[in-house]
Design a protein around this motif. Structure first.
Motif, PDB file in Angstrom:
ATOM      1  N   LEU A  11       0.827  -1.211   0.000  1.00 29.41           N
ATOM      2  CA  LEU A  11       0.000   0.000   0.000  1.00 29.41           C
ATOM      3  C   LEU A  11       0.857   1.257   0.000  1.00 29.41           C
ATOM      4  O   LEU A  11       0.374   2.353  -0.281  1.00 29.41           O
TER       5      LEU A  11
ATOM      6  N   ASP B 220       4.419   0.985  -7.205  1.00 29.26           N
ATOM      7  CA  ASP B 220       4.807  -0.113  -8.094  1.00 29.26           C
ATOM      8  C   ASP B 220       4.372  -1.466  -7.535  1.00 29.26           C
ATOM      9  O   ASP B 220       4.606  -2.503  -8.168  1.00 29.26           O
TER      10      ASP B 220
ATOM     11  N   TYR C 116       1.079  -1.647  -5.987  1.00 32.78           N
ATOM     12  CA  TYR C 116      -0.390  -1.619  -5.878  1.00 32.78           C
ATOM     13  C   TYR C 116      -1.030  -2.820  -6.577  1.00 32.78           C
ATOM     14  O   TYR C 116      -2.013  -3.383  -6.111  1.00 32.78           O
ATOM     15  N   TRP C 117      -0.467  -3.169  -7.748  1.00 33.74           N
ATOM     16  CA  TRP C 117      -1.091  -4.252  -8.525  1.00 33.74           C
ATOM     17  C   TRP C 117      -1.059  -5.592  -7.805  1.00 33.74           C
ATOM     18  O   TRP C 117      -1.835  -6.493  -8.143  1.00 33.74           O
ATOM     19  N   LYS C 118      -0.193  -5.699  -6.813  1.00 30.91           N
ATOM     20  CA  LYS C 118      -0.141  -6.959  -6.058  1.00 30.91           C
ATOM     21  C   LYS C 118      -1.149  -6.973  -4.911  1.00 30.91           C
ATOM     22  O   LYS C 118      -1.299  -7.974  -4.221  1.00 30.91           O
ATOM     23  N   PHE C 119      -1.790  -5.824  -4.681  1.00 30.96           N
ATOM     24  CA  PHE C 119      -2.715  -5.730  -3.558  1.00 30.96           C
ATOM     25  C   PHE C 119      -4.154  -5.860  -4.026  1.00 30.96           C
ATOM     26  O   PHE C 119      -4.526  -5.366  -5.089  1.00 30.96           O
TER      27      PHE C 119
ATOM     28  N   PRO D 188      -8.132  -5.712  -2.090  1.00 33.53           N
ATOM     29  CA  PRO D 188      -8.859  -5.574  -0.809  1.00 33.53           C
ATOM     30  C   PRO D 188      -9.274  -6.929  -0.219  1.00 33.53           C
ATOM     31  O   PRO D 188      -9.381  -7.065   1.002  1.00 33.53           O
TER      32      PRO D 188
END
Lengths: 284, 284
Positions: B196, B200, B202-205, B207
């Motif tokens: 979070l 670079d 974000y795409w692995k996160f 919700p």
């Protein structure tokens, strides 16, 4: 990007088989665009791997957010030209999660019942992937032509079908990078001899390789026809001098890197509220 | 094999989830069998890559000569446990030609119409390949159980189906190596926070990762049930402490190397007359 300095000149235009390109007489030991030594070339390959890895990760990441683009690397060349080495040493430097590798051997009876592109279509890369074809649909106008596996008019029609197929791929967001690894007949002789000298290499040898070698000139002519008919503006062929393995690897890496860079991708933006998720995480 | 010296003790028996194994309270920061530092661990990983590569090449080579054996590495763990890192840094060290990678996400509507093993069967490794499952059929008794995606009796029946499926794979020559990457709840918090904090990443996160985190204890219980019911003698589970990424990678590499070594493969013998082929080559 320290390593990129090693390229004295962009190799792509030097390697592209454009109008009037002639395979016959081309120097398979040359190193177009690169004036450095083998040691410098190997160092550049290793140094560039990080950037290629980052670019591939962006390609993959964006595919999770509706970017359907992909890369297809087509590898062709005579036996022992180094296709496997490209897969291992160039493609091998990126995350296996983002690679779809397909090797095309002599078609099976089942495959022969279908159109020649049938087995190929099953392996085109999905969004975010780097597809690699070790041999490809071009075998059907190479071995296909040299060994007369189909009537001349059928072979002739295939070039058109191939161009149409590749246009279709590009229309769906696949960049097609076509590479012919060009070794000399002498170099091949040495490499095949090595396979016969080393018991750990026997498995890479097949008596058919010598049958093909005996038809060397016919294969060169068939490659020339491929370049004449399918080296299009949007999906050109690159003929890579491949007597020096280190150069061929560095050149293919560069073409792959260029293809990835041309996608101009950034990291995907968050599709969630970062602060909100941070607050949720804090509570756990 | 300089690097192997770094293992003070064979880690397999230390990591195996045998009868009476308890996940609860196990130390996710431990480094069973390895007394060295992170630096030593990373050096060992790099040094072993050559042997793993050679063993994989033998596996591949023999598949061309009617040896139908293969390896399947099953990777499970909570979000951010490091499954992707194993693929990139351990599996990534072998030739992409010999790797079949499959990632299993939330089942699609099409997949849900079929038995839970339907989509899995499509990705089991073919002869000579190292298959890698990033998540697997076990999701159907993990998320499946915790989120009540199926009635309790259906879930219960799945353990048996899984054991049967894996026995079937083994009967066909596939060595099944099952790995759970075990991180602590605190470690996961830090890793998700990092995703979070870095655009670079974000795409692995997702919700959903926090939804799963909120059910941490239920997931731990579901893993315990998996170990109790599917850690068989022939396809045991290995629970790898994974707070230290370098240790987890080294341990999985070792399990993969052991699985390959246990195949006891040599280079395939020539199926042609070497002298005869040499004579043919000389004439070209």
């Amino acid at each position: 990007m320290k390593a990129a300095k090693n390229w004295n000149e962009d190799p792509a235009p030097l390697l592209r088989a454009g109008a009037g390109y002639e395979l016959h007489g081309s120097d398979a030991s040359a190193t177009p665009g690169f004036a450095g030594t083998k040691t410098a070339g190997e160092a550049a390959l290793a140094a560039n791997a990080t950037e290629v890895g980052n670019l591939q990760e962006k390609l993959f990441a964006n595919s999770l957010y509706d970017d359907s683009r992909s890369i297809l690397l087509v590898l062709q060349g005579m036996d022992s030209a180094g296709k496997g080495g490209i897969v291992k040493h160039v493609v091998g430097s990126v995350d296996p999660q983002g690679v779809m590798h397909a090797s095309f051997k002599k078609p099976t009876p089942e495959e022969l019942k279908h159109d020649f592109l049938w087995r190929i279509r099953k392996h085109v890369p999905t969004p975010g992937q780097i597809g690699v074809f070790d041999r490809s649909h071009y075998e059907d106008v190479l071995a296909g032509k040299v060994l007369n596996l189909a009537p001349a008019d059928v072979i002739e029609e295939r070039y058109r079908q191939i161009n149409e197929f590749e246009s279709e791929l590009m229309a769906h967001g696949t960049t097609v990078v076509k590479v012919m690894l060009n070794i000399s007949a002498d170099e091949q002789k040495g490499r095949l001899a090595e396979r016969l000298d080393r018991p750990d290499k026997y498995w890479k040898f097949n008596p058919d390789d010598i049958d093909s070698r005996e038809l060397w000139n016919q294969y060169q002519d068939a490659y020339q026809a491929v370049f004449d008919k399918t080296s299009t503006t949007t999906a050109p062929w690159y003929v890579i001098p491949a007597n020096r393995k280190w150069y061929a690897r560095l050149a293919v890496q560069r073409l792959m890197m260029d293809a990835l860079r041309n996608l101009n991708q950034d990291w995907p933006a968050a599709t969630f509220d970062v602060e909100e998720q941070r607050a949720r995480l804090d509570l756990t």
